[in-house]
Design an enzyme around this catalytic site. Structure first.
Site, short mmCIF file in Angstrom:
data_model
loop_
_atom_site.label_atom_id
_atom_site.label_comp_id
_atom_site.label_asym_id
_atom_site.label_seq_id
_atom_site.Cartn_x
_atom_site.Cartn_y
_atom_site.Cartn_z
NE ARG A 162 -4.15 -1.69 0.09
CZ ARG A 162 -4.19 -2.96 -0.31
NH1 ARG A 162 -3.13 -3.53 -0.85
NH2 ARG A 162 -5.31 -3.66 -0.19
CB SER A 236 -9.01 -1.39 3.85
OG SER A 236 -9.31 -2.69 3.43
CD GLU A 333 -6.05 1.27 1.85
OE1 GLU A 333 -6.43 2.31 1.28
OE2 GLU A 333 -6.42 0.14 1.57
N1 EPU Z 1 -11.67 -11.32 9.54
C1 EPU Z 1 -12.33 -11.43 10.74
N2 EPU Z 1 -13.55 -10.85 10.85
C2 EPU Z 1 -14.14 -10.20 9.82
C3 EPU Z 1 -13.49 -10.10 8.58
C4 EPU Z 1 -12.23 -10.67 8.45
O1 EPU Z 1 -11.82 -12.01 11.68
O2 EPU Z 1 -15.26 -9.69 10.00
C5 EPU Z 1 -10.34 -11.93 9.42
C6 EPU Z 1 -10.42 -13.29 8.76
O3 EPU Z 1 -9.50 -14.14 9.40
C7 EPU Z 1 -9.92 -13.02 7.35
C8 EPU Z 1 -8.91 -11.91 7.60
O4 EPU Z 1 -9.49 -11.12 8.65
O5 EPU Z 1 -9.34 -14.14 6.78
C9 EPU Z 1 -8.62 -11.05 6.41
O6 EPU Z 1 -9.83 -10.47 5.91
P1 EPU Z 1 -10.00 -10.17 4.36
O7 EPU Z 1 -9.72 -11.38 3.54
O8 EPU Z 1 -11.32 -9.51 4.16
O9 EPU Z 1 -8.81 -9.15 4.01
P2 EPU Z 1 -8.23 -7.88 4.75
O10 EPU Z 1 -6.81 -8.18 5.12
O11 EPU Z 1 -9.10 -7.40 5.86
C10 EPU Z 1 -7.19 -6.86 2.59
C11 EPU Z 1 -7.12 -5.55 1.87
C12 EPU Z 1 -8.36 -5.32 1.03
C13 EPU Z 1 -8.54 -6.48 0.07
C14 EPU Z 1 -8.60 -7.79 0.86
C15 EPU Z 1 -8.66 -9.01 -0.03
C16 EPU Z 1 -5.75 -4.01 3.17
C17 EPU Z 1 -5.73 -2.79 4.04
N3 EPU Z 1 -6.96 -4.44 2.81
O12 EPU Z 1 -8.22 -6.78 3.57
O13 EPU Z 1 -8.15 -4.13 0.28
O14 EPU Z 1 -9.70 -6.34 -0.73
O15 EPU Z 1 -7.41 -7.92 1.67
O16 EPU Z 1 -7.42 -9.24 -0.62
O17 EPU Z 1 -4.69 -4.55 2.84
C18 EPU Z 1 -8.43 -1.76 0.44
O18 EPU Z 1 -7.20 -1.68 0.47
O19 EPU Z 1 -9.19 -0.74 0.48
C19 EPU Z 1 -9.04 -3.07 0.38
C20 EPU Z 1 -10.34 -3.22 0.42
#
Ligand code: EPU
Length: 338
Positions: A162, A236, A333
């Site tokens: 990022r 995010s 972010e």
């Molecule tokens: N999780 C929970 N509770 C929830 C949701 C998620 O415990 O309600 C845990 C789960 O273990 C899950 C993990 O968090 O496996 C990761 O969640 P998710 O796969 O939704 O990904 P994220 O790390 O929260 C990142 C990016 C997103 C991108 C997704 C998918 C960042 C800041 N965010 O989110 O990017 O779409 O991965 O690859 O790196 C953005 O940057 O605006 C964005 C949306």
């Protein structure tokens, strides 16, 4: 080119927090951009570029906000690969859709991300196991110091999680005007991200078409992210924190199921969504018009009418709670402009 004054920004950013810009203009080409810069210099005010407004919180900005409306895509066949130069004002997802229609591999996992092509390299957008840096060949910038367009190679962009040169003081005078991508005519989709693997069950990646992958990514996103037409949101709101291995080990001892990923830049990336949800119980936490989305707590939501100051104070409270309970600092972010 028309310069507007005291422009309300509520409709120009997807967070839809109330704010205004002292000056605002839309530019359609590089010479208008140069004219706008001269205006800002003559007035002695700072300037800022607005892409799709999907990653920005704007309060009262006492400067010139420029919306870049540069359009066009130039495709050139290189045998096994295709180079495509895309003007920065093109919508990101319209570009992804076009690559999928043309059967080109590289950006299909980045389907459905709001914003413009010009914003993609700035924060090195990423999702579902892909980061845009991996397909960027070069970035054309308007250098406000030299007042001319020049080309940065991928390594000159210094991409990281990022982040890029455009987020550093060195890159502040560079305005992205076009991005050149290198896409492949053949490939195997990457469905290794948990949410995609689950969706495809036992199907092998090589049997999947680009269209199927795009549709799956869009479906996963629909489950996790609030619709832009129903909520004020910027995806995010915070970055996933990167900590040292020592810090990670201390946290893992207290929270054995905390998801964590070692990253090439060094350190361990932690899942902040998990921390907010499982360790702090803040999923769906709401104060007035601002809250954390009930399906993905990394996403901050403006339920309607929140000011930029209210969003900021809510975000500070979340950071404070993470600091108190987990002992780590978290970063935004979303970009703040005021
Ligand atoms: N999780 C929970 N509770 C929830 C949701 C998620 O415990 O309600 C845990 C789960 O273990 C899950 C993990 O968090 O496996 C990761 O969640 P998710 O796969 O939704 O990904 P994220 O790390 O929260 C990142 C990016 C997103 C991108 C997704 C998918 C960042 C800041 N965010 O989110 O990017 O779409 O991965 O690859 O790196 C953005 O940057 O605006 C964005 C949306």
């Amino acid at each position: 080119m028309k310069i507007e004054e005291h422009k309300s920004l509520e409709a120009l950013t997807t967070l839809r927090a109330c704010g205004t810009a002292r000056y605002f203009c839309i530019v359609g080409n590089v010479s208008e951009l140069s004219e706008a810069l001269q205006f800002a210099r003559a007035e002695g005010v700072p300037l800022h570029i607005l892409g799709g407004g999907s990653n920005m919180l704007v309060g009262e900005f006492d400067g010139l906000l420029i919306k870049l409306n540069l359009c066009g895509m130039e495709w050139s066949d290189r045998g096994e690969t295709v180079l495509v130069k895309v003007a920065s004002g093109e919508g990101w997802d319209a570009f992804v859709e076009e690559t999928v229609t043309r059967g080109l591999y590289g950006v299909e996992n980045l389907s459905g991300i709001p914003g413009t092509v010009g914003a993609a390299p700035i924060q090195n957008i990423g999702a579902y196991g892909a980061e845009v840096k991996d397909v960027i060949h070069a970035v054309d910038v308007f250098d406000t110091g030299e007042m001319r367009v020049r080309t940065l190679t991928r390594s000159e962009c210094r991409f990281g999680y990022r982040t890029s040169i455009f987020k550093t003081s060195e890159g502040k005078g560079l305005i992205v005007v076009a991005v050149t991508f290198l896409l492949a005519k053949t490939g195997t989709p990457n469905i290794s991200y948990k949410d995609l693997t689950r969706r495809f069950g036992t199907r092998s990646p090589s049997s999947l078409s680009l269209g199927e992958v795009r549709r799956a990514v869009l479906a996963v996103r629909r489950e996790k992210f609030p619709p832009l037409d129903g909520y004020g949101t910027a995806g995010s709101f915070f970055k996933n924190p990167i900590v040292t291995r020592e810090v990670y080990e201390r946290l893992a001892a207290a929270h054995p199921t905390l998801p964590a990923f070692p990253i090439p830049e060094g350190g361990v990336k932690l899942s902040l969504a998990w921390i907010l949800d499982k360790a702090l119980g803040l999923k769906g936490f709401r104060k007035g018009a601002v809250g954390l989305y009930e399906k993905q707590p990394l996403v901050l939501v403006n339920f309607g009418g929140a000011t930029a100051a209210e969003v900021e104070s809510f975000a500070k409270e979340i950071a404070e709670r993470v600091r108190e309970k987990i002992g780590i600092e978290i970063e935004w972010e979303v970009e703040k402009l005021s």
